[in-house]
Design an enzyme around this catalytic site. Structure first.
Site, mmCIF file in Angstrom:
data_model
loop_
_atom_site.group_PDB
_atom_site.id
_atom_site.type_symbol
_atom_site.label_atom_id
_atom_site.label_comp_id
_atom_site.label_asym_id
_atom_site.label_seq_id
_atom_site.Cartn_x
_atom_site.Cartn_y
_atom_site.Cartn_z
ATOM 1 N N ARG A 1 30.445 47.743 41.830
ATOM 2 C CA ARG A 1 30.103 46.313 41.843
ATOM 3 C C ARG A 1 29.144 45.996 40.692
ATOM 4 O O ARG A 1 29.232 44.954 40.061
ATOM 5 C CB ARG A 1 29.457 45.907 43.186
ATOM 6 C CG ARG A 1 28.823 44.515 43.140
ATOM 7 C CD ARG A 1 28.672 43.868 44.499
ATOM 8 N NE ARG A 1 28.020 44.703 45.481
ATOM 9 C CZ ARG A 1 26.694 44.962 45.529
ATOM 10 N NH1 ARG A 1 25.894 44.419 44.641
ATOM 11 N NH2 ARG A 1 26.197 45.734 46.461
ATOM 12 N N LYS B 1 44.509 33.257 31.497
ATOM 13 C CA LYS B 1 45.381 32.528 30.591
ATOM 14 C C LYS B 1 45.652 33.343 29.315
ATOM 15 O O LYS B 1 46.168 34.431 29.396
ATOM 16 C CB LYS B 1 44.761 31.165 30.319
ATOM 17 C CG LYS B 1 44.252 30.453 31.600
ATOM 18 C CD LYS B 1 45.384 30.167 32.547
ATOM 19 C CE LYS B 1 45.112 29.648 33.923
ATOM 20 N NZ LYS B 1 43.935 29.266 34.520
HETATM 21 C C1 PLP Z 1 40.650 25.098 31.366
HETATM 22 C C2 PLP Z 1 40.481 25.919 32.609
HETATM 23 N N1 PLP Z 1 39.272 26.392 32.909
HETATM 24 C C3 PLP Z 1 39.074 27.142 34.012
HETATM 25 C C4 PLP Z 1 40.095 27.440 34.893
HETATM 26 C C5 PLP Z 1 39.831 28.258 36.124
HETATM 27 O O1 PLP Z 1 40.276 29.563 35.931
HETATM 28 P P1 PLP Z 1 40.820 30.547 37.106
HETATM 29 O O2 PLP Z 1 42.065 29.930 37.648
HETATM 30 O O3 PLP Z 1 41.028 31.844 36.416
HETATM 31 O O4 PLP Z 1 39.742 30.600 38.147
HETATM 32 C C6 PLP Z 1 41.377 26.977 34.600
HETATM 33 C C7 PLP Z 1 42.499 27.284 35.509
HETATM 34 O O5 PLP Z 1 43.590 26.797 35.383
HETATM 35 C C8 PLP Z 1 41.572 26.184 33.428
HETATM 36 O O6 PLP Z 1 42.786 25.688 33.123
#
Ligand code: PLP
Length: 379
Positions: free
Chosen positions: A46, A195
């Protein structure tokens, strides 16, 4: 070294024990101590583990920060950054941020005494007007999801510095290959690594990249105290994804532009929101502050019925949440990613019922265009 070289090598030195070119996955929760209090640098997963450290080193390098911390998701990373604030502090947030950020602030952090305003940070004067004596942080998403509105990072960084506030930029939509907010004056960058950084849609992850030792100390404290640090296998997957970030982003940029141009010329499409098009009101800013226009775009078909027709007839584009993977994903922001926003807030932010969002992948672009063309015929 250049970006692609760093992406492949930083944190990925051959394993000293075996010479393995790819670091092993340290799938263990604990580490045996040689004697009481004597470790080899790790004691409990952790708190830290080698795969997390390797990924964090690489991210700090690619974003030009002094340290980085990775979390179980983008939201966990963003939550830890908001926790740098204290009750009574005021925060300015880009309007039309990712719906999860809106939900975290309005439905959770609001109960812990955090004050915040959603402001059009694309307008520096409006941002300046929203600053209060208690403003400690400005949180910017650029381009915004899904409206593709840009904020001038250098301009807002100047404002933040004038008022002793921390500027945080969500760089998820472009990745460090296409945009480097810290070089433009931001203090903290956050990512949904789910992403582009991972790029293969096979795990979730988030990151906070920092420039100040005091932030690093606090975020590391939060990461190990809340147990939100990313697990070994997932760190390994993101590290593997990052090795091809540069080539993937080059192809994403090309495909994004070609699809945007196709949609822009299509009679059934009312408008295309893509900063790479000369018609985008902030095209010049995009060309100045980004190294590429990316592969995220939205387009308006005028009504929910038209959007539904398109979404129900695509074959190659997959109807799914998320973005930034090698495969093309298509979504309906009002009913999917931004459903947690009240309808009036959504409309005000430009997230209409006819708006469709595309995360253009790196398939052969002719195939993507042919798929969209046949689906548009049903509209
Ligand atoms: C621009 C943006 N920031 C933050 C997030 C949040 O990320 P996560 O889904 O990995 O928690 C997303 C999710 O789609 C996003 O598109």
């Amino acid at each position: 070294m250049g970006f692609a070289t760093d992406a492949i090598h930083v944190g990925q030195e051959p394993d000293p024990a075996t010479g393995a070119i790819v670091a092993p996955i340290y799938q263990t929760s604990t580490y045996v101590q040689e004697e009481l209090g004597k470790t080899k640098g790790y004691d409990y997963a952790r708190t830290a583990h080698p795969n997390r450290r390797a990924l964090e080193r690489c991210l700090a390098k690619l974003e030009g920060g002094s340290s980085a911390f990775v979390f179980t998701s983008g939201m966990a990373a963003i939550d830890s950054v908001f926790r740098l604030l204290r009750p009574g502090d005021h925060l300015i947030v880009s309007s039309a941020v990712y719906g999860g950020v809106y939900r975290l602030l309005t439905q959770l952090l609001a109960h812990f005494g955090l004050e915040f305003d959603f402001v059009n940070t694309a307008d520096p004067a409006a941002t300046r007007a929203a600053i209060r004596p208690a403003t400690r942080m400005i949180y910017v998403e650029t381009p915004t999801n899904p409206t593709m509105i840009l904020t001038d990072i250098a301009a807002i960084a100047g404002l933040a510095r004038e008022h002793n506030a921390t500027l945080v930029v969500d760089n998820t939509f472009l990745s460090p290959y296409c945009q480097q907010p810290l070089a433009l004056g931001a203090h903290i960058v956050v990512h949904s690594m789910t992403k582009y950084l991972n790029g293969h849609s096979d795990c979730t992850g988030g990151a906070a990249i920092l420039t100040r030792p005091e932030d690093a100390e606090r975020i590391y404290f939060l990461q190990r105290s809340t147990g939100a640090g990313l697990a070994p296998m997932d760190c390994w997957l993101v590290s593997r994804g990052i090795k091809t970030l540069a080539v993937r982003m080059e192809q994403h940029n090309k495909n994004g532009m070609a699809v945007a141009q196709f949609l822009d010329a299509h009679p059934k499409v009312k408008r295309v929101l893509y900063p790479g098009l000369a018609s985008h009101p902030q095209h010049e800013l995009a060309a100045r502050q980004q190294r590429g226009f990316g592969a995220m775009l939205s387009f308006d078909l005028g009504s929910l019925a038209a959007a539904t027709q398109l979404l129900n007839h695509v074959r190659l584009c997959s109807l799914a949440e998320s973005l930034g993977g090698v495969e093309t994903l298509i979504s309906h922001p009002a009913l999917m990613t931004h459903a947690s926003m009240p309808p009036e807030v959504r409309e005000k932010a430009g997230i209409t019922q006819g708006l469709v969002r595309l995360s253009v992948g790196i398939e052969d672009v002719e195939d993507l265009i042919a798929d969209l063309d046949q689906a548009l015929a049903h509209v």
